[in-house]
Enzyme design. Structure first.
Site, short mmCIF file in Angstrom:
data_model
loop_
_atom_site.label_atom_id
_atom_site.label_comp_id
_atom_site.label_asym_id
_atom_site.label_seq_id
_atom_site.Cartn_x
_atom_site.Cartn_y
_atom_site.Cartn_z
N ARG A 1 -19.64 9.27 -61.82
CA ARG A 1 -19.08 10.28 -60.91
C ARG A 1 -18.57 11.48 -61.72
NH1 ARG A 1 -14.06 9.65 -59.47
NH2 ARG A 1 -14.24 7.48 -58.81
N ASP B 1 -24.02 33.25 -51.88
CA ASP B 1 -25.02 32.19 -51.72
C ASP B 1 -26.37 32.80 -52.12
OD1 ASP B 1 -27.04 30.52 -50.71
OD2 ASP B 1 -25.74 29.75 -49.11
N LYS C 1 -33.85 23.92 -51.73
CA LYS C 1 -34.83 24.94 -51.37
C LYS C 1 -35.68 25.30 -52.59
CE LYS C 1 -32.46 24.39 -47.65
NZ LYS C 1 -31.34 25.24 -47.25
C1 PLP Z 1 -30.01 25.06 -46.80
C2 PLP Z 1 -28.98 26.04 -47.10
C3 PLP Z 1 -27.66 25.65 -47.38
C4 PLP Z 1 -27.22 24.20 -47.31
O1 PLP Z 1 -27.84 23.41 -48.26
P1 PLP Z 1 -28.23 21.85 -48.05
O2 PLP Z 1 -28.88 21.51 -49.33
O3 PLP Z 1 -29.13 21.78 -46.86
O4 PLP Z 1 -26.96 21.12 -47.82
C5 PLP Z 1 -26.75 26.65 -47.70
N1 PLP Z 1 -27.10 27.96 -47.73
C6 PLP Z 1 -28.36 28.35 -47.47
C7 PLP Z 1 -28.69 29.81 -47.53
C8 PLP Z 1 -29.34 27.42 -47.14
O5 PLP Z 1 -30.58 27.83 -46.86
#
Ligand code: PLP
Length: 381
Positions: A50, A174, A199
């Site tokens: 962890r 982000d 992604k």
């Molecule tokens: C998918 C996504 C998230 C969340 O990520 P997960 O891996 O699905 O938990 C956050 N921000 C953006 C822009 C995303 O496309």
């Protein structure tokens, strides 16, 4: 000599930490929960997974190098990264956020932040005046997504970082959509970069992961403490999948972009398509800022069609393109934001942003673009 970006995707900016002496080219998967101590009061530097795991640390090293950060933390998903980040804030704190945010992040803010006494004001962050007007005495964070999902709005990161600095609050970006291959928010003055590695970083639609990246030592230390306390760190095998995915980030992003641009131009010629939102198109209002702050336009686009009937027809008829959530993988995916990614956003808010029942979003994959176009053509009918 500093490595170039394509090299950093594969090797990071420096040498990897060698833990065994086999010479293994692929970084080993340390699939272990605990580590034996060499003696009383002694540690190999690894006690419990962890807290420390070599495979996860290698993934963190590459992401930190790609984002020009001092440190990165790897989480079990993008949302795990967002929610760990929110632990930096206290009851009474206030956040200003992009109004066209990823649906899961909006849910985090509504379901969890609100309960914890952390309030959020959503504004169109592409308009700096709206950000300034939303600042309160207790504003501790400005939270951006740029370009946004699904409306592809672009925010000037450097300009917002000056506002954050004046205010004395943090700026988080982000960076999931453009990835560090095309955009480095820390270089533009952001304090924290967030990734859903599910992604493009991983890139193959086959695992979840998330990262927080930062430069400031005090923030890194506090987040590292939160990280080992709440235990949402990325598993060793998933760390390895993301490491493998990132090796091809450069070639994938180039091809995603090439395909997206070709598809966007084709969509513009289609009778049933009303408008195409892609930041790589000359007429996109965010293009000038994008050219200043980014190295490319990525592989995400959205478009309005003439009617809801056309939407249903497309979603039911596509064959090569899959009707699914998520983005950033080798496979082309088409999403219906109203019922999928943005179903939690109140109807009138959605409409005000143009997210209506005629909007479709596409993550343009790595197939031959002629095959993608042919599939959409038969589906549009
Ligand atoms: C998918 C996504 C998230 C969340 O990520 P997960 O891996 O699905 O938990 C956050 N921000 C953006 C822009 C995303 O496309």
């Amino acid at each position: 000599m500093a490595y170039k970006l394509d090299t950093v995707c594969i090797h990071g900016s420096g040498q990897r930490k060698e833990i065994d002496n086999t010479g293994s080219i692929s970084f080993p998967i340390y699939q272990t929960a605990a580590y034996a101590h060499p003696g009383v009061g002694r540690s190999t530097g690894y006690d419990y997974s962890r807290v420390q795991n070599p495979t996860r640390e290698e993934a963190e090293r590459i992401v930190a190098d790609l984002e020009h950060g001092r440190e990165a933390l790897a989480f079990s998903s993008g949302m795990a990264a967002v929610s760990a980040f929110m632990e930096l804030f206290r009851p009474g704190d206030h956040i200003v956020a992009t109004d066209d945010l990823y649906g899961g992040t909006i849910r985090q803010f509504r379901l969890i932040n609100e309960k914890n006494g952390i309030s959020v004001t959503y504004v169109d962050t592409s308009d700096l005046e709206q950000i300034r007007a939303a600042l309160q005495k207790n504003t501790k964070l400005i939270y951006l997504e740029t370009p946004t999902n699904p409306m592809m709005q672009v925010t000037d990161i450097a300009a917002v970082s000056r506002i954050a600095r004046e205010k004395g609050c943090l700026l988080a970006v982000d960076n999931t959509f453009l990835t560090p291959y095309f955009q480095n928010p820390l270089d533009l003055g952001a304090d924290i970069v967030i990734h859903s590695a599910t992604k493009y970083l991983e890139g193959h639609n086959d695992t979840l992961g998330g990262f927080l990246v930062m430069n400031r030592e005090d923030i890194a230390q506090e987040l590292r403490g939160i990280f080992k306390t709440i235990g949402s760190g990325l598993a060793p095998f998933d760390s390895w999948l993301i490491l493998r995915g990132m090796k091809t980030l450069a070639v994938r992003m180039e091809k995603h972009q090439e395909n997206a641009l070709a598809l966007a131009k084709w969509l513009q010629t289609q009778e049933k398509v009303r408008d195409v939102l892609y930041i790589g198109l000359d007429e996109h209002p965010g293009q000038e800022i994008t050219k200043r702050q980014s190295r490319g336009f990525g592989g995400m686009l959205a478009f309005h069609v003439d009617s809801r009937e056309t939407v249903y027809r497309v979603l039911e008829r596509v064959k090569l393109i899959r009707f699914a959530e998520s983005l950033g993988g080798t496979e082309s995916l088409i999403t219906y934001p109203v019922t999928q990614t943005h179903s939690d956003v109140p109807d009138e808010k959605r409409r005000a942003r143009g997210i209506d029942e005629t909007l479709l979003r596409m993550s343009v994959g790595l197939e031959d673009v002629q095959d993608i176009i042919a599939d959409l053509q038969q589906a549009l009918g």
